[in-house]
Design a protein around this motif. Structure first.
Motif, PDB file in Angstrom:
ATOM      1  N   CYS A 196       0.941  -1.320  -0.025  1.00  0.00           N
ATOM      2  CA  CYS A 196      -0.141   0.072   0.136  1.00  0.00           C
ATOM      3  C   CYS A 196       0.862   1.316  -0.073  1.00  0.00           C
ATOM      4  N   GLU A 197       0.957   1.696  -1.243  1.00  0.00           N
ATOM      5  CA  GLU A 197       2.055   2.784  -1.419  1.00  0.00           C
ATOM      6  C   GLU A 197       1.265   4.294  -1.698  1.00  0.00           C
ATOM      7  N   TYR A 198       1.918   5.206  -1.256  1.00  0.00           N
ATOM      8  CA  TYR A 198       1.105   6.635  -1.183  1.00  0.00           C
ATOM      9  C   TYR A 198       2.016   7.553  -1.846  1.00  0.00           C
ATOM     10  N   MET A 199       1.504   8.379  -2.707  1.00  0.00           N
ATOM     11  CA  MET A 199       2.078   9.662  -3.293  1.00  0.00           C
ATOM     12  C   MET A 199       1.354  10.833  -3.286  1.00  0.00           C
ATOM     13  N   ASP A 200       1.803  12.177  -2.884  1.00  0.00           N
ATOM     14  CA  ASP A 200       0.993  13.194  -2.939  1.00  0.00           C
ATOM     15  C   ASP A 200       1.405  14.005  -4.382  1.00  0.00           C
ATOM     16  N   LYS A 201       0.616  15.144  -4.514  1.00  0.00           N
ATOM     17  CA  LYS A 201       0.694  15.851  -5.729  1.00  0.00           C
ATOM     18  C   LYS A 201       1.886  16.124  -6.307  1.00  0.00           C
ATOM     19  N   ASP A 202       2.735  16.653  -5.240  1.00  0.00           N
ATOM     20  CA  ASP A 202       4.153  17.194  -5.606  1.00  0.00           C
ATOM     21  C   ASP A 202       4.900  15.868  -5.906  1.00  0.00           C
ATOM     22  N   GLU A 261       4.849  26.765   4.632  1.00  0.00           N
ATOM     23  CA  GLU A 261       4.551  26.741   3.342  1.00  0.00           C
ATOM     24  C   GLU A 261       5.493  27.565   2.469  1.00  0.00           C
ATOM     25  N   GLU A 262       5.998  28.602   2.945  1.00  0.00           N
ATOM     26  CA  GLU A 262       6.810  29.711   2.267  1.00  0.00           C
ATOM     27  C   GLU A 262       8.438  29.263   2.204  1.00  0.00           C
ATOM     28  N   MET A 263       8.761  28.167   2.970  1.00  0.00           N
ATOM     29  CA  MET A 263       9.986  27.458   2.813  1.00  0.00           C
ATOM     30  C   MET A 263      10.112  26.686   1.591  1.00  0.00           C
ATOM     31  N   ALA A 264       9.025  25.950   1.132  1.00  0.00           N
ATOM     32  CA  ALA A 264       9.376  24.683   0.293  1.00  0.00           C
ATOM     33  C   ALA A 264       8.669  25.223  -1.074  1.00  0.00           C
ATOM     34  N   ALA A 265       9.531  25.140  -2.207  1.00  0.00           N
ATOM     35  CA  ALA A 265       9.377  24.960  -3.518  1.00  0.00           C
ATOM     36  C   ALA A 265       8.532  23.969  -3.826  1.00  0.00           C
ATOM     37  N   LEU A 266       8.785  22.644  -3.330  1.00  0.00           N
ATOM     38  CA  LEU A 266       8.460  21.470  -3.699  1.00  0.00           C
ATOM     39  C   LEU A 266       8.543  20.714  -2.474  1.00  0.00           C
ATOM     40  N   ARG A 267       7.200  20.027  -1.910  1.00  0.00           N
ATOM     41  CA  ARG A 267       7.160  19.233  -0.753  1.00  0.00           C
ATOM     42  C   ARG A 267       6.666  17.889  -1.172  1.00  0.00           C
ATOM     43  N   ARG A 313       5.922  14.087  -0.844  1.00  0.00           N
ATOM     44  CA  ARG A 313       5.778  13.010   0.099  1.00  0.00           C
ATOM     45  C   ARG A 313       5.320  11.677  -0.571  1.00  0.00           C
ATOM     46  N   TYR A 314       6.194  10.316  -0.275  1.00  0.00           N
ATOM     47  CA  TYR A 314       5.532   9.159  -0.682  1.00  0.00           C
ATOM     48  C   TYR A 314       5.870   8.210   0.442  1.00  0.00           C
ATOM     49  N   SER A 315       5.174   7.263   0.504  1.00  0.00           N
ATOM     50  CA  SER A 315       5.271   6.525   1.808  1.00  0.00           C
ATOM     51  C   SER A 315       4.956   5.083   1.509  1.00  0.00           C
ATOM     52  N   HIS A 316       5.480   4.187   2.309  1.00  0.00           N
ATOM     53  CA  HIS A 316       5.022   2.746   2.468  1.00  0.00           C
ATOM     54  C   HIS A 316       3.570   3.127   3.527  1.00  0.00           C
ATOM     55  N   PHE A 317       2.558   3.158   3.034  1.00  0.00           N
ATOM     56  CA  PHE A 317       1.556   3.870   3.772  1.00  0.00           C
ATOM     57  C   PHE A 317       0.854   2.888   4.811  1.00  0.00           C
ATOM     58  N   GLY A 318       0.877   1.625   4.534  1.00  0.00           N
ATOM     59  CA  GLY A 318       0.188   0.649   5.565  1.00  0.00           C
ATOM     60  C   GLY A 318       0.935   0.804   6.901  1.00  0.00           C
ATOM     61  N   CYS A 319       2.340   1.146   6.982  1.00  0.00           N
ATOM     62  CA  CYS A 319       3.060   1.036   8.018  1.00  0.00           C
ATOM     63  C   CYS A 319       3.507   2.607   8.600  1.00  0.00           C
ATOM     64  N   ASN A 320       2.939   3.565   8.061  1.00  0.00           N
ATOM     65  CA  ASN A 320       3.377   4.846   7.934  1.00  0.00           C
ATOM     66  C   ASN A 320       4.749   5.112   8.136  1.00  0.00           C
ATOM     67  N   VAL A 321       5.628   4.541   7.302  1.00  0.00           N
ATOM     68  CA  VAL A 321       6.893   5.010   7.041  1.00  0.00           C
ATOM     69  C   VAL A 321       7.130   5.819   5.765  1.00  0.00           C
ATOM     70  N   VAL A 322       7.686   7.055   5.897  1.00  0.00           N
ATOM     71  CA  VAL A 322       7.328   8.097   4.899  1.00  0.00           C
ATOM     72  C   VAL A 322       8.844   8.497   4.415  1.00  0.00           C
ATOM     73  N   HIS A 323       8.884   8.657   3.080  1.00  0.00           N
ATOM     74  CA  HIS A 323      10.233   9.321   2.582  1.00  0.00           C
ATOM     75  C   HIS A 323       9.681  10.765   1.963  1.00  0.00           C
ATOM     76  N   GLU A 324      10.236  11.644   2.589  1.00  0.00           N
ATOM     77  CA  GLU A 324       9.754  13.012   2.219  1.00  0.00           C
ATOM     78  C   GLU A 324      11.038  13.877   1.669  1.00  0.00           C
ATOM     79  N   ASP A 325      10.873  14.312   0.470  1.00  0.00           N
ATOM     80  CA  ASP A 325      11.864  15.134  -0.438  1.00  0.00           C
ATOM     81  C   ASP A 325      11.508  16.471  -0.435  1.00  0.00           C
ATOM     82  N   ILE A 326      12.118  17.654   0.206  1.00  0.00           N
ATOM     83  CA  ILE A 326      11.887  19.012   0.500  1.00  0.00           C
ATOM     84  C   ILE A 326      12.738  19.728  -0.529  1.00  0.00           C
ATOM     85  N   ALA A 327      12.279  20.382  -1.644  1.00  0.00           N
ATOM     86  CA  ALA A 327      13.037  21.423  -2.419  1.00  0.00           C
ATOM     87  C   ALA A 327      12.872  22.790  -1.778  1.00  0.00           C
TER      88      ALA A 327
END
Length: 618
Positions: free
Chosen positions: A360-366, A525-531, A533-547
């Protein structure tokens, strides 16, 4: 007119002026190029280097070490003064890189290094992302030269117990184990985003690799063969594999791959996977919901689980798992994160461990934006060469080029990928592209039918949820399934390409949130040009890449973000190891010191001292 100009240009003064102008222009262009390159090199990017420290005066024992190592493994398998850099972070020079070909050679190499007073860095495929898989010098507090013991030559994989388990030597790759299990109609223990690099099974044990496999959990086993160095400086072999015969007999059969079922001690009942993981993941309420499902600094289980290189793993036994009779891949789009969390609870987890989806994998709009704008090339390369040796060779070539001492070498490949990305069509199927335009949160769920009605029950729960929530569900066809997986797979490399293409600084953080936590860590919000978030959603383990936007101190912002994760009860890191980027909790540090009392192995990992005996007097 032309002849007049020619006459003017033939005058010595004008020739001199012309040469001076050309020289000045070239100098100015070169200066500007250098300044631009220097400015680029100071940016914080998803990949980076750490300088090594050389010039250390060697003792006589250290000077004599290379001939000793050559005598043990053969001169062809020892290299001196080797510069290495990690897949994303870390750079340093090893005093020597030695590649043993037998298990006994591993033991002898460790003892020779201890006797010469050098540090030992266990290494598999060198796929570490936080700087822990390459040497560090005095800038990280290391007071000794480092010998890398690379285990790649020891790569045998042997099925036992009618294929229900695999015995893997330390150099065996996770992708190789997957292929070996598939050949006997089973599934292996772990599938990671970096599986195309074929990280080793030993690294999986050392870091508790988790990946996408919700039903299986992170890598864990109590059936192991490893080398530790005791307080007296002696290399000891610890063997809980559950095999019959003397140590030399076991070594010979493991190395040759001739181990048979008669060599397995049927009385051994030690687990070769984390069997209660499914139940723990599904417990999201009350006190259980305040705990994380998995993270690297967990002290559960015996060494060398999550040892992060504080011992030298030689071999391990891993359970295999039944393959589903059939599977369904679903792309589910939702309007907000809260709805996605509700779907996870009521559809994915409410059936208990027996009914858990495969992944069960998650990806947001960014995340979708970054992969579409910078990862199309990766998706199409995957479609052509697949996951395996060819893709790894291409990746290694890119890393080699990025390590060259040339202007813009670290970024030019990603600049080209970003430019050519627009020439390729979107990798997502057309129906999903429409869903991506309308919704901001997306789940990629794979559901298996194992013969017990699991898939039917899942689809019934999903249909009930769909009736009361504004979501969109797309069942991927057989032709579409590889492409949605390629798209998810390309997320991490696409972020680096996106940052470099846009000229922005970026950081990558992986963390585990409590199972009951439904929100994302706060970030202005003003800090990030791109936030992203994609994760192993079932276990709530998140990979977050912030530009980060120009002017933001990326390092300071990253530290602030880590504190925000911890304030929510989260744990860092969740998958990628502590390396030189994270300080481990005190209980994990104490555990590592007990494994390695002299600080021989991987000194400086997880915030520990890099000095012999951790800086303590003998």
């Amino acid at each position: 007119m032309a002849s007049r100009v020619q006459r003017l240009l033939s005058k010595p003064m004008l020739r001199s002026l012309g040469f001076a102008a050309w020289t000045g222009g070239a100098f100015s262009a070169g200066y500007a190029l250098r300044r631009n390159d220097e400015a680029q090199s100071t940016r914080m990017l998803p990949s980076g280097w750490r300088a090594c420290c050389d010039g250390v005066r060697l003792t006589k024992a250290q000077e004599a070490l290379r001939p000793q190592l050559e005598a043990i493994v053969g001169a062809a398998h020892v290299q001196s003064a080797v510069e290495q850099h990690g897949s994303r972070l870390g750079r340093g020079v090893a005093f020597a890189v030695v590649r043993p070909g037998t298990l006994q050679q591993c033991v002898e190499c460790v003892q020779a290094c201890v006797d010469a007073d050098v540090a030992v860095l266990p290494q598999g495929a060198n796929t570490g992302l936080t700087g822990g898989s390459v040497p560090r010098g005095a800038e990280k507090g290391n007071d000794r030269p480092t010998v890398v013991i690379n285990m790649a030559r020891l790569d045998a994989i042997i099925p036992i117990d009618e294929g229900q388990r695999l015995v893997c030597l330390a150099g065996a790759g996770i992708h190789s184990a997957l292929q070996k299990a598939a050949a006997i109609g089973r599934e292996s223990h772990s599938v990671l985003g970096s599986i195309f690099l074929n990280p080793t099974t030993a690294a999986g044990v050392a870091f508790g690799s988790g990946g996408t496999q919700l039903r299986k959990g992170p890598v864990y086993t109590e059936r192991l063969l490893y080398v530790r160095v005791n307080e007296q400086g002696k290399a000891e072999v610890v063997n809980t594999l559950g095999l019959r015969g003397t140590q030399s007999q076991q070594f010979a059969k493991l190395e040759s791959g001739t181990l048979c079922q008669d060599d397995v001690d049927g009385r051994c009942t030690l687990p070769a996977s984390e069997r209660a993981y499914g139940e723990r993941v599904c417990a999201c309420d009350g006190h259980a919901g305040k705990a994380v499902a998995r993270f690297n600094a967990s002290t559960a289980g015996p060494p060398p689980n999550r040892s992060e290189g504080k011992v030298l793993i030689l071999a391990s036994v891993h359970d295999t798992f039944p393959s589903p009779r059939a599977s369904e891949v679903l792309w589910i789009s939702l309007r907000d994160l809260a709805a996605a969390q509700q779907l996870k609870r009521h559809v994915c987890l409410s059936g208990g461990a027996r009914d858990l989806p495969t992944s069960c994998e998650y990806m947001d709009k960014d995340a979708l934006t970054a992969v579409d704008e910078a990862g199309r090339v990766m998706c199409y390369v995957l479609s052509l060469v697949g996951i395996g040796k060819k893709l790894k060779q291409m990746w290694d070539l890119k890393l080699t080029f990025e390590g060259l001492p040339l202007p813009f070498a670290p970024v030019i490949a990603d600049k080209a990928l970003f430019f050519f990305n627009r020439l390729f069509p979107c990798a997502l199927p057309a129906p999903i592209q429409k869903m991506a335009a309308e919704y901001e949160h997306h789940l990629l769920v794979e559901v298996g039918d194992f013969g017990g009605g699991e898939a039917d029950r899942f689809m019934a729960r999903l249909k009930e949820f769909e009736a009361t929530h504004p979501i969109a569900v797309h069942k991927c066809s057989a032709a579409e399934q590889p492409w949605v997986k390629y798209f998810r797979f390309a997320a991490a490399p696409a972020f680096r390409t996106w940052c470099i293409g846009m000229g922005l600084e970026g950081v990558s953080v992986d963390y585990a949130l409590p199972k009951g936590e439904c929100d994302a860590p706060p970030l202005p919000e003003e800090m990030a040009a791109l936030r992203m978030r994609y994760s192993h959603f079932g276990c709530n383990v998140v990979h977050e890449d912030i530009a980060f936007r120009p002017g933001v101190d990326a390092h300071e912002a990253k530290m602030s973000f880590k504190h925000a994760v911890e304030a929510m009860g989260g744990k860092l890191p969740a998958e990628h190891g502590h390396g030189t980027e994270y300080a481990a909790p005190e209980d994990a540090q104490r555990r590592w010191q007990q494994m390695d009392p002299l600080n021989v192995f991987n000194p400086g990992v997880g915030g520990l001292s890099g000095q012999k005996r951790y800086g303590k007097s003998a």
